[in-house]
Design a protein around this motif. Structure first.
Motif, PDB file in Angstrom:
ATOM      1  N   CYS A 169       0.315  41.680 213.605  1.00  0.00           N
ATOM      2  CA  CYS A 169       1.757  41.717 213.774  1.00  0.00           C
ATOM      3  C   CYS A 169       2.621  40.293 214.829  1.00  0.00           C
ATOM      4  CB  CYS A 169       3.261  42.641 214.576  1.00  0.00           C
ATOM      5  SG  CYS A 169       4.889  42.769 215.042  1.00  0.00           S
ATOM      6  N   VAL A 200       4.870  39.730 216.433  1.00  0.00           N
ATOM      7  CA  VAL A 200       5.670  40.055 217.513  1.00  0.00           C
ATOM      8  C   VAL A 200       5.907  40.854 218.052  1.00  0.00           C
ATOM      9  CG1 VAL A 200       7.838  41.698 217.416  1.00  0.00           C
ATOM     10  CG2 VAL A 200       8.768  39.943 216.021  1.00  0.00           C
ATOM     11  N   CYS A 201       4.520  42.291 218.106  1.00  0.00           N
ATOM     12  CA  CYS A 201       4.418  42.380 219.223  1.00  0.00           C
ATOM     13  C   CYS A 201       2.437  42.548 219.290  1.00  0.00           C
ATOM     14  CB  CYS A 201       4.796  43.886 219.736  1.00  0.00           C
ATOM     15  SG  CYS A 201       3.967  44.863 217.781  1.00  0.00           S
ATOM     16  N   CYS A 260       4.578  46.347 210.644  1.00  0.00           N
ATOM     17  CA  CYS A 260       4.477  46.254 211.631  1.00  0.00           C
ATOM     18  C   CYS A 260       4.521  47.790 211.860  1.00  0.00           C
ATOM     19  CB  CYS A 260       5.303  45.743 213.020  1.00  0.00           C
ATOM     20  SG  CYS A 260       4.599  45.997 214.063  1.00  0.00           S
ATOM     21  N   CYS A 320       6.653  48.289 215.651  1.00  0.00           N
ATOM     22  CA  CYS A 320       7.528  47.411 216.196  1.00  0.00           C
ATOM     23  C   CYS A 320       9.152  47.427 214.231  1.00  0.00           C
ATOM     24  CB  CYS A 320       8.052  46.550 216.773  1.00  0.00           C
ATOM     25  SG  CYS A 320       7.905  44.706 215.845  1.00  0.00           S
TER      26      CYS A 320
HETATM   27 ZN   LIG Z   1       5.463  44.560 215.856  1.00  0.00          ZN
END
Ligand SMILES: [Zn+2]
Length: 295
Positions: free
Chosen positions: A12, A14-15, A31, A34
Motif C-alpha cells: 500500500c 499509504v501504509c 489495502c 487502511c
Molecule cells: Zn494501507
C-alpha cells in the motif's frame, strides 16, 4: 510456507501493508489495513498528461471557460478568509484557481505537465506565474517558502505518493498548509455504480477514502484542519450515463464534456442539494476535500 501471491507483491502506498485485488476493470488493489485503493501495473504515465490531445478538451467554448472559472471560485471560496501569502498549485491546468488566489491578494505559482494548458493560462492569467513541470525547480520557481500548496484532482493521477509528500514538506514553510480535492472512494455514487462510477478511469491511480487520506497526511507530517466530502450531480449523472451506455470503454482516457451536459449538471447540482447534504453527512459525497497543516 505459503508462496507470496504475485498480486500482493506491491504494498500500500499509504501504509505499506499488503493489498488484495478487487473486482474491477482497472486491476485495482485494496489495502487490507487502511483500505486505500490503487491501480497496480498501470500503463498510464506522464506522457498522457503532456500530450496535446489530453489538454484539447479543456477549451472548447466560452461556456466551458466560464464553468472552469466558477469551479475555481467555489474551490477557493471553500478556504474562507485566510491571510494572503504565497501559493503553489500543482496540476493547475489553465490556472483559474491560482488566478482566483491572486485576486485575493496572494502571489501564485502554478505547475502543470500540459504545455498547451500552460500556454492558454499565460494568455488568460498574466498575473499568475505558470510553468511546465512536476516540481518548482523544473519551472524555475522558488524551491520553497510557500504558505499553501494546492492540488485539485491531481494526486489521484500520481503513482508515487511519497514524491507528493516530499514535495509538500520541501516546498511549504513550517505551519504551511496543503489543500487537496480528489475523488472519494467511499462515496455512495461509487458504491452504486461500481466500475461505472465516473471517477473510475484508467488515468486514476489512487483512490482515497476519508480514512486513508487522514492516515496518509498524518504519516506525511501533516495535521488535518478540515476533512469533508462534497456531493455533486456529476457523479450521479456520469454514472447513469455510463450505466446505460452500450459502447462504454474502460480504457478510454479522454474526458469529454459538452456544453449541454455542463448546463444540465449545473441545474442538477442545485436541484440535488438535499441528496448531496445527506451524502455529506455520512462522508459519502463524491469529492474528498482536505486542508492540513505541516507540523
Ligand atoms: Zn494501507
Amino acid at each position: 510456507m505459503v508462496a507470496l501471491d504475485e498480486s500482493l507483491a506491491r504494498k500500500c502506498p499509504v501504509c505499506s501493508e499488503f493489498g488484495t485485488p478487487i473486482d474491477s476493470a482497472w486491476n485495482l488493489v485494496e489495502c487490507r489495513s487502511c483500505r486505500h485503493v490503487w491501480a497496480k501495473d498501470s500503463q498510464i504515465n506522464n506522457d498522457l498528461f503532456e500530450s496535446d490531445e489530453y489538454a484539447s478538451w479543456r477549451v472548447t467554448s466560452e461556456a466551458i471557460e466560464q464553468r472552469q472559472i466558477d469551479i475555481a471560485k467555489d474551490r477557493i471560496q471553500w478556504l474562507g478568509p485566510v491571510p494572503a501569502g504565497r501559493v503553489l498549485e500543482i496540476g493547475c491546468s489553465t490556472g483559474e484557481a491560482a488566478a482566483e488566489m491572486v485576486a485575493r491578494g496572494w502571489e501564485a505559482w502554478g505547475l502543470d505537465l500540459s504545455q498547451p494548458a500552460i500556454a492558454i493560462g499565460h494568455q488568460r492569467h498574466p498575473k499568475v506565474q505558470l510553468g511546465v513541470g512536476v516540481s518548482p525547480d523544473e519551472a524555475g520557481f522558488p524551491a520553497s517558502g510557500y504558505d499553501l500548496l494546492m492540488g485539485f484532482h491531481v494526486v489521484e493521477h500520481i503513482d508515487d505518493l511519497d514524491a507528493v509528500s516530499a514535495l509538500a514538506r520541501d516546498t511549504l514553510v513550517d505551519g504551511g498548509q496543503i489543500y487537496l480535492r480528489l475523488p472519494n472512494w467511499d462515496s455512495w455514487s461509487r458504491r452504486v455504480f461500481k466500475d461505472r462510477w465516473p471517477d473510475n478511469m484508467a488515468e486514476h491511480l489512487q483512490y482515497f477514502s476519508p480514512a486513508s487520506m487522514a492516515k496518509w497526511l498524518d504519516a506525511s507530517g501533516f495535521e488535518i484542519d478540515r476533512l469533508e466530502t462534497l456531493g455533486n450531480a456529476r457523479s450521479w449523472v456520469g454514472g447513469l450515463r455510463r450505466a446505460v451506455s452500450s459502447d462504454w470503454n474502460a480504457e478510454e482516457t479522454m474526458p469529454t464534456t459538452g456544453d449541454r451536459s455542463q448546463s444540465l449538471i449545473g441545474a442538477l447540482n442545485r436541484a440535488g442539494r438535499p441528496l448531496f447534504s445527506i451524502e455529506e453527512r455520512f462522508d459519502a459525497g463524491a469529492e474528498l476535500v482536505v486542508l492540513a497543516t505541516k507540523r
